[in-house]
Design a protein around this motif. Structure first.
Motif, PDB file in Angstrom:
ATOM      1  N   LEU A  33      29.169   3.032 -14.094  1.00  0.00           N
ATOM      2  CA  LEU A  33      28.979   2.006 -13.272  1.00  0.00           C
ATOM      3  C   LEU A  33      28.721   2.932 -12.095  1.00  0.00           C
ATOM      4  O   LEU A  33      28.847   3.756 -11.353  1.00  0.00           O
ATOM      5  N   PRO A  34      28.058   2.015 -11.131  1.00  0.00           N
ATOM      6  CA  PRO A  34      27.958   2.539  -9.532  1.00  0.00           C
ATOM      7  C   PRO A  34      29.076   3.269  -9.326  1.00  0.00           C
ATOM      8  O   PRO A  34      30.017   2.823  -8.998  1.00  0.00           O
ATOM      9  N   ALA A  35      28.152   4.239  -8.315  1.00  0.00           N
ATOM     10  CA  ALA A  35      29.592   5.585  -7.502  1.00  0.00           C
ATOM     11  C   ALA A  35      30.765   4.783  -6.631  1.00  0.00           C
ATOM     12  O   ALA A  35      32.097   4.699  -7.670  1.00  0.00           O
ATOM     13  N   ALA A  36      30.320   3.417  -6.149  1.00  0.00           N
ATOM     14  CA  ALA A  36      31.348   2.975  -5.471  1.00  0.00           C
ATOM     15  C   ALA A  36      32.254   2.205  -6.262  1.00  0.00           C
ATOM     16  O   ALA A  36      33.312   1.477  -6.087  1.00  0.00           O
ATOM     17  N   SER A  58      38.522   3.738 -10.035  1.00  0.00           N
ATOM     18  CA  SER A  58      40.110   4.479 -10.072  1.00  0.00           C
ATOM     19  C   SER A  58      41.220   4.114  -9.551  1.00  0.00           C
ATOM     20  O   SER A  58      41.745   4.635  -9.877  1.00  0.00           O
ATOM     21  N   ARG A  59      40.774   3.968  -8.114  1.00  0.00           N
ATOM     22  CA  ARG A  59      41.956   3.615  -7.378  1.00  0.00           C
ATOM     23  C   ARG A  59      42.808   2.670  -7.866  1.00  0.00           C
ATOM     24  O   ARG A  59      44.409   2.674  -7.481  1.00  0.00           O
ATOM     25  N   ALA A  98      18.076  -4.314 -10.539  1.00  0.00           N
ATOM     26  CA  ALA A  98      18.001  -3.009 -10.564  1.00  0.00           C
ATOM     27  C   ALA A  98      18.059  -2.920  -9.057  1.00  0.00           C
ATOM     28  O   ALA A  98      16.574  -2.057  -9.217  1.00  0.00           O
ATOM     29  N   THR A  99      18.879  -2.854  -8.050  1.00  0.00           N
ATOM     30  CA  THR A  99      18.432  -2.082  -6.629  1.00  0.00           C
ATOM     31  C   THR A  99      20.272  -1.435  -6.829  1.00  0.00           C
ATOM     32  O   THR A  99      20.993  -2.074  -7.018  1.00  0.00           O
ATOM     33  N   PRO A 100      19.596  -0.809  -5.951  1.00  0.00           N
ATOM     34  CA  PRO A 100      21.461  -0.278  -5.879  1.00  0.00           C
ATOM     35  C   PRO A 100      22.401  -1.208  -5.220  1.00  0.00           C
ATOM     36  O   PRO A 100      23.863  -1.155  -5.748  1.00  0.00           O
ATOM     37  N   ALA A 145      32.643  -8.172 -10.327  1.00  0.00           N
ATOM     38  CA  ALA A 145      33.516  -7.857 -11.592  1.00  0.00           C
ATOM     39  C   ALA A 145      34.885  -7.686 -11.502  1.00  0.00           C
ATOM     40  O   ALA A 145      35.251  -7.911 -12.156  1.00  0.00           O
ATOM     41  N   VAL A 146      34.815  -6.340 -10.522  1.00  0.00           N
ATOM     42  CA  VAL A 146      36.490  -5.887 -10.710  1.00  0.00           C
ATOM     43  C   VAL A 146      37.134  -7.041  -9.962  1.00  0.00           C
ATOM     44  O   VAL A 146      38.242  -7.024 -10.470  1.00  0.00           O
ATOM     45  N   ASP A 147      36.322  -7.631  -8.691  1.00  0.00           N
ATOM     46  CA  ASP A 147      36.545  -8.807  -7.964  1.00  0.00           C
ATOM     47  C   ASP A 147      37.541  -9.676  -9.337  1.00  0.00           C
ATOM     48  O   ASP A 147      38.515 -10.493  -9.286  1.00  0.00           O
ATOM     49  N   ASN A 148      36.817 -10.055 -10.231  1.00  0.00           N
ATOM     50  CA  ASN A 148      37.304 -10.858 -11.115  1.00  0.00           C
ATOM     51  C   ASN A 148      38.814 -10.370 -11.830  1.00  0.00           C
ATOM     52  O   ASN A 148      39.269 -11.121 -12.211  1.00  0.00           O
ATOM     53  N   LEU A 149      38.471  -9.073 -12.324  1.00  0.00           N
ATOM     54  CA  LEU A 149      39.384  -8.516 -13.126  1.00  0.00           C
ATOM     55  C   LEU A 149      41.143  -8.477 -11.917  1.00  0.00           C
ATOM     56  O   LEU A 149      42.164  -9.077 -12.630  1.00  0.00           O
ATOM     57  N   GLN A 150      40.179  -8.439 -11.065  1.00  0.00           N
ATOM     58  CA  GLN A 150      41.471  -7.929  -9.417  1.00  0.00           C
ATOM     59  C   GLN A 150      43.034  -9.176  -9.733  1.00  0.00           C
ATOM     60  O   GLN A 150      43.634  -9.811  -9.237  1.00  0.00           O
TER      61      GLN A 150
END
Ligand code: DGY
Length: 320
Positions: A13-16, A22-23, A291-293, A303-308
């Motif tokens: 996935l994108p680096a950020a 990981s955090r 497909a844009t950064p 997606a991470v918001d949803n997991l959180q």
């Protein structure tokens, strides 16, 4: 403090987004971005609480039943979720989320690129330049197809369909649409609603496919439905390849009934029907809609918001 939830991330996935994963989680990342396949994903999911998957992962019923009991949520890095058997997931008590909204503009932009490129000969024009077969400017040949004032039929007037309509109005196109439900007048913004798909197709000089792939829409664009379109119409697909019956579209392109197509999505990507590669009236792109950064970052964060939300005991914003 209890251990953070363990998340298996199936693609790079994108680096950020990976930094955030990981955090905030015990994230198992896929650094090489290798395509893992269902069996490997189930193995790697041992001890995981959630999965962050992408449209290249086949999350069908067999895969879902093979998952360890520890997995409670599948978050997909995509707005489309035809790769996930929702019923099987629900039957197992798994939450499933997607990433709507954040890719609407990028995808609608790409639909316009395809529409203009297909109409104005982007493929044969580029070939002429690259192959040095450009004779000299001529008043009569080669010619493309006008966009201004033409009728654009939008199949599926959700967020992306509406964003395509907004852009196409800037080209003075007349907007027609079919949707499961008619939009309120303010959202319709003067577009003509067709309750029956056949009626939409009959007035579509251009057709933009923007509906989800479901059992009901699989091969919805087929020999019969294409035959209802005006002679010389143009088909644009930024939704899913499975909505189109390739054999029927290719035959219609060969006969000239469909003058051109702009396709970003295909059956069996990336091994698409080879005939598309050879047709100079088919403007093909390799599934670049989002497909844009900026958009890919936003999809990952969504997606991470949803997991959180899920692991904080709240209902994820994009729960399907
Ligand atoms: C999606 O999100 O469904 C796209 O096809 C991937 O950009």
């Amino acid at each position: 403090m209890s251990n953070p939830p363990r998340i298996l991330v199936t693609r790079k996935l994108p680096a950020a987004v990976e930094r955030r994963l990981s955090r905030d989680f015990d994230a198992k990342l896929n650094e090489t971005d290798s395509l893992l396949g269902s069996e490997r994903i189930s193995e790697l999911a041992a001890g995981c609480d959630g999965l962050l998957v992408s449209p290249t992962d086949d999350c069908g019923a067999d895969f879902i039943s093979s998952l360890p009991d520890s997995v409670r949520i599948i978050a997909t890095f995509s707005v489309g979720y035809d790769h996930i058997d929702l019923e099987a997931a629900r039957a197992r008590g798994l939450a499933v989320t997607n990433t709507p909204d954040v890719l609407t503009d990028a995808t609608a932009d790409l639909a316009m690129l395809l529409l203009l490129g297909a109409a104005r000969g982007a493929v044969w024009g580029l070939d002429m330049v690259r192959e040095r077969s450009w004779p000299v400017w001529s008043p009569t040949t080669p010619l493309g197809i006008d966009v201004t004032g033409r009728r654009l039929g939008i199949l599926g007037m959700g967020r992306i369909g509406q964003a395509v309509a907004r852009r196409a109005r800037g080209f003075d196109m007349q907007i027609h649409y079919h949707n499961r439900k008619r939009l309120p007048a303010a959202e319709e913004a003067g577009a003509f609603f067709h309750e029956d798909i056949a009626d939409l197709l009959a007035v579509s000089d251009f057709l933009s496919i923007n509906c989800a792939l479901t059992p009901q829409t699989r091969h919805l664009i087929n020999r019969e439905t294409l035959a209802r379109m005006p002679q010389g119409a143009i088909v644009i697909n930024t939704a899913r390849g499975g909505i189109v019956d390739d054999e029927a579209l290719i035959k219609a392109l060969e006969s000239g009934h469909i003058a051109a197509a702009g396709l970003d999505v295909f059956n069996n990507e990336p091994d698409i029907d080879p005939r598309y590669r050879k047709m100079d009236n088919v403007f093909c792109l390799p599934h670049l809609g989002s497909a844009t950064p900026h958009t890919r970052d936003a999809m990952g964060h969504r997606a991470v918001d949803n997991l959180q939300s899920f692991f904080a005991g709240r209902t994820p914003g994009d729960l399907l």
